[in-house]
Design an enzyme around this catalytic site. Structure first.
Site, short mmCIF file in Angstrom:
data_model
loop_
_atom_site.label_atom_id
_atom_site.label_comp_id
_atom_site.label_asym_id
_atom_site.label_seq_id
_atom_site.Cartn_x
_atom_site.Cartn_y
_atom_site.Cartn_z
N GLU A 128 -6.96 -0.82 5.75
CA GLU A 128 -6.34 -0.92 4.78
C GLU A 128 -4.63 -2.14 5.49
O GLU A 128 -4.70 -2.72 4.11
CB GLU A 128 -4.94 -0.03 5.41
CG GLU A 128 -6.33 1.44 4.80
CD GLU A 128 -6.16 1.52 3.25
OE1 GLU A 128 -7.58 0.22 2.79
OE2 GLU A 128 -5.98 2.52 2.89
N THR A 181 -4.48 -3.87 -5.01
CA THR A 181 -2.96 -2.99 -4.02
C THR A 181 -1.40 -3.54 -3.62
O THR A 181 -0.09 -3.55 -4.04
CB THR A 181 -3.76 -2.10 -3.59
OG1 THR A 181 -4.30 -1.24 -3.57
CG2 THR A 181 -2.44 -1.21 -2.24
#
Ligand code: HSE
Length: 309
Positions: A128, A181
């Site tokens: 991530e 994101t």
């Protein structure tokens, strides 16, 4: 076991009121991965189908997560990874998390489970970090644990698996535009108003309580976001119309899935979730933006084995 094929689920992070802390796993959407032991040490990504993504281990979220695990493992073998990518990157339903969590879960299995789920979350968070610049845990955690999860604390990592009501279904519409994101985080304010925070933590408590007691009305009353949604809604075409129509069609609540552009609704029962899907379809068919819609039960177990030998 020398080789396993796994299903790694798509996930909905934030679940309206729980930015960076709440998440849930989906049952009918996810990637497939094949991971096999090799005599040569290290990690190789040998094939990716479905999407154009880098094969270089250091540039691939699955590769980076796998390397984080291998750094802590005492192994003499290496691993080869094949990814059948069914979740589009930038869709808001945990595409990077599915790859990162899937890689570490499968390697751990092939090694005889030396690491706990919480350690796997930590390794997967490195994926991530590569994908968005922030090692958020709210997608990788439900992918690994299944069901609803709460990241009570990121440092030190403290994870709580939350009870999932049996009749809870998600409807997810994915407009085919990409929102990174990292970009969707840059626009957020760094401070929140106390008044908004009070409403938000009331809802987090209400949602958790509603999930445990299977109180669907309480779940619905708690699915509101006063902090992140007001800023990000502008990134998603026809967001307000989608939300309004989902609620009118019987959804308990509706919000942005992760950092978007996917929008999710939660409903009691499959039939209502399907009605919500139809209503969302009607809103989107005139926008000129391609989209797909899924109805899924909440996945109680997370990643699972499809084949092994
Ligand atoms: N909590 C993260 C965010 C999830 O909203 O930025 C990203 O999928």
């Amino acid at each position: 076991m020398k080789e396993i094929k796994i299903f790694s689920p798509a996930t909905i992070a934030n679940v309206s009121c729980g930015f960076d802390v709440l998440g849930l796993a989906l049952e009918s959407i996810g990637d497939e991965m094949i991971v096999r032991k090799t005599s040569e040490k290290g990690v190789k990504i040998v094939k990716i189908s479905g999407q154009k993504l880098p094969l270089e281990v250091n540039r691939n979220v699955a590769g980076v997560a796998a390397l984080a695990l291998l750094k802590k493992a005492n192994v003499t073998t290496g691993f080869e990874i094949e990814i059948v990518k069914k979740i589009k990157p930038g869709s808001g339903i945990g595409s990077s998390a599915a790859s990162a969590a899937g890689a570490v879960w499968a390697i751990n299995k092939l090694l005889g489970n030396p690491f706990s789920l919480i350690e796997l979350v930590q390794f997967a968070m490195e994926g991530e970090r590569l994908a968005s610049g922030v090692a958020h845990a709210d997608n990788v955690t439900p992918a690994l644990f299944g069901g609803f999860t709460l990241v009570r604390s990121q440092e030190p990592l403290d994870i709580v698996a939350i009870h999932t009501p049996t009749d809870l279904y998600a409807t997810v519409i994915h407009p085919q535009i990409e929102i990174k994101t990292a970009d969707a985080r840059k626009i957020l304010k760094e401070t929140v108003l106390l008044n908004d925070a009070v409403k938000q933590w009331g809802n987090v408590g209400g949602l958790i309580s509603g999930l445990y007691t299977e109180d669907y009305d309480l779940i619905g009353r708690s699915l509101h976001d006063y902090i992140v949604e007001p800023v990000r809604a502008a990134l998603i075409p026809s967001y307000a119309a989608l939300k309004e129509t989902a609620i009118k069609s019987g959804a308990l609540g509706c919000g942005i899935s992760g950092s978007g552009p996917s929008v999710f609704a939660l409903s009691k029962g499959k039939e209502t979730a399907q009605q919500v899907a139809k209503a969302m379809h009607n809103v989107y068919e005139n926008t000129g933006i391609a989209f797909d819609i899924h109805v899924s039960k909440i996945n109680p177990t997370g990643i699972n084995i499809l084949e092994s030998n």
